[in-house]
Motif scaffolding. Structure first.
Motif, PDB file in Angstrom:
ATOM      1  N   ALA A  95     -11.627 -18.981  -8.537  1.00 22.29           N
ATOM      2  CA  ALA A  95     -10.696 -18.958  -7.404  1.00 22.29           C
ATOM      3  C   ALA A  95      -9.986 -17.609  -7.312  1.00 22.29           C
ATOM      4  O   ALA A  95      -9.811 -17.060  -6.216  1.00 22.29           O
ATOM      5  N   ALA A  96      -9.578 -17.058  -8.455  1.00 23.79           N
ATOM      6  CA  ALA A  96      -8.896 -15.757  -8.468  1.00 23.79           C
ATOM      7  C   ALA A  96      -9.835 -14.652  -8.000  1.00 23.79           C
ATOM      8  O   ALA A  96      -9.416 -13.726  -7.283  1.00 23.79           O
ATOM      9  N   ILE A  97     -11.092 -14.725  -8.403  1.00 18.25           N
ATOM     10  CA  ILE A  97     -12.075 -13.716  -7.997  1.00 18.25           C
ATOM     11  C   ILE A  97     -12.354 -13.809  -6.495  1.00 18.25           C
ATOM     12  O   ILE A  97     -12.397 -12.791  -5.785  1.00 18.25           O
ATOM     13  N   VAL A  98     -12.532 -15.026  -5.999  1.00 17.93           N
ATOM     14  CA  VAL A  98     -12.770 -15.232  -4.566  1.00 17.93           C
ATOM     15  C   VAL A  98     -11.566 -14.760  -3.744  1.00 17.93           C
ATOM     16  O   VAL A  98     -11.714 -14.111  -2.708  1.00 17.93           O
ATOM     17  N   LEU A  99     -10.353 -15.057  -4.227  1.00 20.30           N
ATOM     18  CA  LEU A  99      -9.136 -14.606  -3.542  1.00 20.30           C
ATOM     19  C   LEU A  99      -9.110 -13.080  -3.448  1.00 20.30           C
ATOM     20  O   LEU A  99      -8.774 -12.520  -2.402  1.00 20.30           O
ATOM     21  N   ALA A 100      -9.480 -12.421  -4.552  1.00 21.24           N
ATOM     22  CA  ALA A 100      -9.451 -10.959  -4.565  1.00 21.24           C
ATOM     23  C   ALA A 100     -10.497 -10.362  -3.627  1.00 21.24           C
ATOM     24  O   ALA A 100     -10.202  -9.449  -2.847  1.00 21.24           O
ATOM     25  N   ILE A 101     -11.723 -10.877  -3.694  1.00 15.75           N
ATOM     26  CA  ILE A 101     -12.827 -10.273  -2.932  1.00 15.75           C
ATOM     27  C   ILE A 101     -12.745 -10.594  -1.444  1.00 15.75           C
ATOM     28  O   ILE A 101     -12.938  -9.713  -0.597  1.00 15.75           O
ATOM     29  N   PHE A 102     -12.443 -11.845  -1.120  1.00 15.42           N
ATOM     30  CA  PHE A 102     -12.589 -12.295   0.258  1.00 15.42           C
ATOM     31  C   PHE A 102     -11.280 -12.413   1.036  1.00 15.42           C
ATOM     32  O   PHE A 102     -11.308 -12.630   2.261  1.00 15.42           O
ATOM     33  N   VAL A 103     -10.142 -12.282   0.368  1.00 18.40           N
ATOM     34  CA  VAL A 103      -8.860 -12.327   1.081  1.00 18.40           C
ATOM     35  C   VAL A 103      -8.112 -11.006   0.900  1.00 18.40           C
ATOM     36  O   VAL A 103      -7.864 -10.286   1.869  1.00 18.40           O
ATOM     37  N   ILE A 104      -7.768 -10.678  -0.332  1.00 17.89           N
ATOM     38  CA  ILE A 104      -6.997  -9.460  -0.584  1.00 17.89           C
ATOM     39  C   ILE A 104      -7.814  -8.215  -0.251  1.00 17.89           C
ATOM     40  O   ILE A 104      -7.317  -7.288   0.397  1.00 17.89           O
ATOM     41  N   GLY A 105      -9.071  -8.181  -0.705  1.00 16.86           N
ATOM     42  CA  GLY A 105      -9.901  -7.012  -0.470  1.00 16.86           C
ATOM     43  C   GLY A 105     -10.045  -6.635   0.994  1.00 16.86           C
ATOM     44  O   GLY A 105      -9.747  -5.488   1.383  1.00 16.86           O
ATOM     45  N   PRO A 106     -10.483  -7.560   1.860  1.00 16.70           N
ATOM     46  CA  PRO A 106     -10.645  -7.199   3.280  1.00 16.70           C
ATOM     47  C   PRO A 106      -9.340  -6.768   3.952  1.00 16.70           C
ATOM     48  O   PRO A 106      -9.359  -5.949   4.876  1.00 16.70           O
ATOM     49  N   ILE A 107      -8.206  -7.302   3.499  1.00 17.09           N
ATOM     50  CA  ILE A 107      -6.923  -6.946   4.119  1.00 17.09           C
ATOM     51  C   ILE A 107      -6.481  -5.549   3.700  1.00 17.09           C
ATOM     52  O   ILE A 107      -5.996  -4.763   4.526  1.00 17.09           O
ATOM     53  N   PHE A 108      -6.669  -5.203   2.417  1.00 19.25           N
ATOM     54  CA  PHE A 108      -6.070  -3.974   1.898  1.00 19.25           C
ATOM     55  C   PHE A 108      -7.064  -2.840   1.638  1.00 19.25           C
ATOM     56  O   PHE A 108      -6.652  -1.753   1.252  1.00 19.25           O
ATOM     57  N   THR A 109      -8.339  -3.065   1.827  1.00 19.76           N
ATOM     58  CA  THR A 109      -9.278  -1.970   1.607  1.00 19.76           C
ATOM     59  C   THR A 109      -9.090  -0.866   2.647  1.00 19.76           C
ATOM     60  O   THR A 109      -8.790  -1.135   3.820  1.00 19.76           O
ATOM     61  N   ALA A 110      -9.276   0.370   2.211  1.00 15.92           N
ATOM     62  CA  ALA A 110      -9.210   1.516   3.123  1.00 15.92           C
ATOM     63  C   ALA A 110     -10.547   1.742   3.821  1.00 15.92           C
ATOM     64  O   ALA A 110     -10.643   2.595   4.712  1.00 15.92           O
ATOM     65  N   LEU A 111     -11.570   0.983   3.441  1.00 17.17           N
ATOM     66  CA  LEU A 111     -12.901   1.142   4.021  1.00 17.17           C
ATOM     67  C   LEU A 111     -13.095   0.207   5.208  1.00 17.17           C
ATOM     68  O   LEU A 111     -12.450  -0.841   5.297  1.00 17.17           O
ATOM     69  N   PRO A 112     -13.997   0.540   6.108  1.00 13.07           N
ATOM     70  CA  PRO A 112     -14.410  -0.436   7.134  1.00 13.07           C
ATOM     71  C   PRO A 112     -15.020  -1.649   6.446  1.00 13.07           C
ATOM     72  O   PRO A 112     -15.659  -1.526   5.394  1.00 13.07           O
ATOM     73  N   LEU A 113     -14.850  -2.818   7.038  1.00 14.56           N
ATOM     74  CA  LEU A 113     -15.319  -4.039   6.387  1.00 14.56           C
ATOM     75  C   LEU A 113     -16.825  -4.033   6.095  1.00 14.56           C
ATOM     76  O   LEU A 113     -17.226  -4.489   5.008  1.00 14.56           O
ATOM     77  N   PRO A 114     -17.672  -3.525   6.987  1.00 12.91           N
ATOM     78  CA  PRO A 114     -19.098  -3.484   6.623  1.00 12.91           C
ATOM     79  C   PRO A 114     -19.354  -2.640   5.379  1.00 12.91           C
ATOM     80  O   PRO A 114     -20.179  -3.010   4.531  1.00 12.91           O
ATOM     81  N   ALA A 115     -18.624  -1.524   5.254  1.00  7.71           N
ATOM     82  CA  ALA A 115     -18.794  -0.672   4.078  1.00  7.71           C
ATOM     83  C   ALA A 115     -18.249  -1.362   2.826  1.00  7.71           C
ATOM     84  O   ALA A 115     -18.839  -1.258   1.736  1.00  7.71           O
ATOM     85  N   TYR A 116     -17.145  -2.083   2.974  1.00  9.88           N
ATOM     86  CA  TYR A 116     -16.552  -2.809   1.843  1.00  9.88           C
ATOM     87  C   TYR A 116     -17.509  -3.874   1.325  1.00  9.88           C
ATOM     88  O   TYR A 116     -17.761  -3.980   0.110  1.00  9.88           O
TER      89      TYR A 116
END
Length: 358
Positions: A95-116
């Motif tokens: 659950a923690a890994i999914v939260l990081a990759i699919f919720v926190i990551g897309p919100i806070f990444t500096a990359l475009p989502l396709p690149a992320y």
């Protein structure tokens, strides 16, 4: 004054509370480097060579050694042991890994989502942190780049590979020694291993700080294993607890002395705090075991807060992160961890009655 054997198998203990306080100490200690960018800002590190968080991690390993050995001895089943360990570690971790990759990551990444989502490091984070046996991955592409300690998404996970390896070592020793001989021979083997690790740790304390001692966590886990195996001899007493705390306090005058006394004193302090207090405090056990959730969710929540409010200091970061983390841990326990643990119940329930969720 009581013997551990008389209370070890009951449910009237304070393990849930002790572990929750320990997990909160980890969150507190992480607040300093996450807010300031420097581990040197944690007040106790320079004095003792460790932090409340590192003490808490050692406490986790000691409790884990005690409880998983209790589970292994009582169930006497390799399959039950593996199932129990899997369902205690991986559901909340996933659950923690999914939260990081699919919720926190897309919100806070500096990359475009396709690149992320096409980046190798995104799926490396998933695979490596799920497997655990080869360490963990700390970063997601472009996530938390501007934070004081940049990039790290969940630094708390670093202890989980060590804990899983401890489980595997214990199981291998149980199969190789206990299954072929007797519990007495297994006790002798564990005692010899504990002495070897203690000697290694004492040598390491002459050359490094407590946190840098290579065998520290293995030693604490083995201490927990040995405590259960010597449960008929272990005596718990408020008076002895006071003496141990005084000895530990006196040892703080020297880092090396503290590092040695600490690994001897902490297991006894843990036992006494877990089993000696009586009365209303025991009712905390009815709430649930929120400690693991606090541990695995705190770091990404703290990094998220620092990304949103970069001016937070350590105290403010702790105050803001603790309620959010605890709320998530409560949800995790009731909707992920507790249901998963039902799946870990052995086919022989009469042998599975433990002192706590191991």
């Amino acid at each position: 004054m009581i013997r551990l054997a008389t209370v070890a198998h009951g449910r009237d203990n304070n393990f849930h509370l002790v572990r929750l306080l320990a997990a909160s100490a980890v969150l507190l200690s992480h607040s300093f480097p996450l807010a300031t960018g420097s581990v040197a800002t944690e007040p106790l590190r320079a004095r003792l060579g460790c932090t409340p968080g590192s003490i808490a991690v050692a406490l986790f390993f000691t409790i884990s050694g005690l409880l998983v050995t209790m589970s292994l001895v009582r169930r006497n089943s390799v399959a039950d042991f593996v199932r129990a360990r899997f369902f205690r570690i991986w559901p909340a971790l996933t659950a923690a890994i999914v939260l990081a990759i699919f919720v926190i990551g897309p919100i806070f990444t500096a990359l475009p989502l396709p690149a992320y989502f096409s980046a190798h490091d995104t799926w490396r984070y998933l695979a490596k942190n799920l497997v655990l046996l080869h360490g963990i991955a700390y970063t997601l592409p472009g996530v938390f780049d501007g934070n004081p300690p940049p990039h790290a998404v969940n630094g708390s996970l670093w202890t989980l590979p060590s804990e899983v390896w401890c489980y595997l070592y214990l199981l291998a020793a149980w199969i190789a020694v206990r299954k072929l001989t007797s519990e007495k021979v297994f006790r002798i083997f564990v005692t010899a291993l504990w002495l070897a690790l203690l000697c290694w740790h004492c040598w390491a304390m002459g050359h490094s700080t407590l946190e840098q001692s290579p065998p520290r966590l293995n030693l604490m886990f083995t201490s927990g294993v040995a405590i259960y195996l010597y449960r008929n001899s272990a005596v718990l007493s408020w008076r002895w607890l006071g003496a141990v705390i005084v000895a530990l306090a006196v040892s703080t005058i020297n880092q090396q002395a503290f590092g040695v006394v600490y690994v001897l004193a902490l297991p006894y302090i843990m036992l006494c705090l877990s089993y000696l207090p009586r009365g209303r405090i025991l009712s905390f056990n009815k709430l649930g075991d929120y400690s693991y959730g606090v541990y695995v969710y705190a770091f990404p929540i703290q990094q998220t807060l620092m990304c949103l409010v970069p001016t937070l200091g350590p105290a403010a970061l702790f105050a803001a992160a603790m309620p959010t983390t605890l709320a998530l841990a409560v949800l995790s326990w009731h909707f992920i961890e507790k249901p998963a643990l039902r799946l870990a119940r052995p086919a022989r329930p009469s042998l599975a009655m433990g002192a706590s969720t191991a």
